[in-house]
Design an enzyme around this catalytic site. Structure first.
Site, PDB file in Angstrom:
ATOM      1  CG  HIS A 206      -2.106  -0.919   1.049  1.00 27.51           C
ATOM      2  ND1 HIS A 206      -3.384  -0.473   0.816  1.00 27.51           N
ATOM      3  CD2 HIS A 206      -2.190  -2.271   1.064  1.00 27.51           C
ATOM      4  CE1 HIS A 206      -4.217  -1.501   0.700  1.00 27.51           C
ATOM      5  NE2 HIS A 206      -3.517  -2.611   0.844  1.00 27.51           N
ATOM      6  CB  CYS A 237      -9.536   2.956   5.751  1.00 24.56           C
ATOM      7  SG  CYS A 237     -10.659   2.629   7.095  1.00 24.56           S
ATOM      8  CG  ASN A 246      -3.875  -2.349  -2.996  1.00 23.19           C
ATOM      9  OD1 ASN A 246      -5.078  -2.249  -2.863  1.00 23.19           O
ATOM     10  ND2 ASN A 246      -3.178  -3.309  -2.434  1.00 23.19           N
TER      11      ASN A 246
HETATM   12 ZN    ZN Z   1      -4.428  -4.524   0.814  1.00 20.85          ZN
END
Ligand code: ZN
Length: 299
Positions: A206, A237, A246
């Site tokens: 990420h 998130c 990512n």
């Molecule tokens: Zn992931």
């Protein structure tokens, strides 16, 4: 030299997005990824739809992309129930996720790590012939609750998991994006030295702290040749401001091509796709190459 990129945006990138992405659009984006040369695509997950409503159409997406020539569609499963649902939907390539860290595993799949490993072992028994398995070791480097993961603990988890079945592919997942290149090089080297074939290794990075490409390069130097990435750098998130997705597929392709490595991916086509994905309502896109080269895709 050749690298394989596994496109995970339709799972890792889409899952935090709200509102729901229409199934037609998901299928169209997967078709565009295939047209850009991506052949391994994580098309969704078989998880509790109450927990991750974005993935509730995984069976339909799987069915509607099955016609794409040479597509290796993988689906994420968090437990034995997910395995059963995925197999019933016709999945032939499963990605089973277990966290290295205890609190993350409890938060992610509501089981302790030992229970998850035992359940995974049970699910591996009696899988239909020809169904392939990948094991995603989440928080292999860093845990949002426990911080940096001790390498010895991570290797011990892998010892216990691989005892069930050595012929799997293992994704070393930097779930939080807080791994650094030295850390990635160290763990990847240790894994490759300890388990040669038949285990294969993938780096799943990420870009949350801007180290996605540096970490991928460190994994490459350690000998890893397979990488997860998400077009448009999708992910993030909604409950963690600043968190990103990512490493962007287009950034990784750009870097690998600059390093003289073949990926089989058409970058202009990928950029067109990445721009389309970045414009999805509710998306938090990332990456740099899209901005640097975006004009080419638009031309
Ligand atoms: Zn992931």
């Amino acid at each position: 030299m050749r690298a394989t990129i596994i496109e995970v945006a339709p799972r890792d990138g889409f899952q935090p997005i709200s509102p729901f992405i229409p199934t037609d659009e998901k299928v169209a984006l997967i078709e565009a990824a295939h047209a850009a040369g991506l052949r391994r695509i994580e098309i969704g997950s078989f998880v509790n739809p109450a927990a991750v409503p974005q993935m509730r159409d995984a069976a339909e997406v799987l069915r509607r992309t099955a016609h794409l020539p040479g597509l290796d569609a993988q689906v994420l499963v968090p437990n034995a129930r997910g395995v059963a649902l995925a197999l019933a939907a016709g999945a032939r390539h499963l990605v089973y996720v277990i966290s290295a860290s205890e609190p993350h595993n409890r938060s992610n799949v509501r089981r302790d790590v030992e229970t998850s490993i035992a359940e995974y072992g049970g699910a591996m028994v009696g899988l239909p012939e020809g169904v392939r398995v990948r094991l995603n070791l989440a928080t292999a480097f860093d845990c949002p609750f426990d911080g940096r993961m001790e390498e010895a603990l991570v290797l011990d988890r892998l010892d216990r998991i691989l005892a069930h079945r050595p012929d799997v592919e293992v994704g070393l997942c930097d779930t939080t994006g807080r791994a650094d290149p030295d850390h990635v090089h160290s763990l990847a080297s240790a894994c490759l030295a300890r388990w040669g074939g038949p285990t294969r290794w993938v780096f799943h990075g990420h870009d949350t702290y801007g180290l996605g490409l540096a970490n991928a390069a460190a994994a490459w130097r350690a000998g890893i040749r397979d990488f997860d990435a998400a077009f448009g750098g999708l992910g993030g998130c909604p409950f963690a401001p600043g968190a990103t997705g990512n490493t962007a597929t287009e950034d990784l392709v750009w870097m690998l091509h600059r390093m003289g490595t073949r990926t089989g991916i058409d970058l202009p086509r990928l950029l067109t796709l990445a721009n389309r994905a970045a414009a999805l309502p509710g998306a938090s896109p990332g990456g740099r190459v899209r901005a640097a080269l975006g004009w080419k895709a638009a031309a």
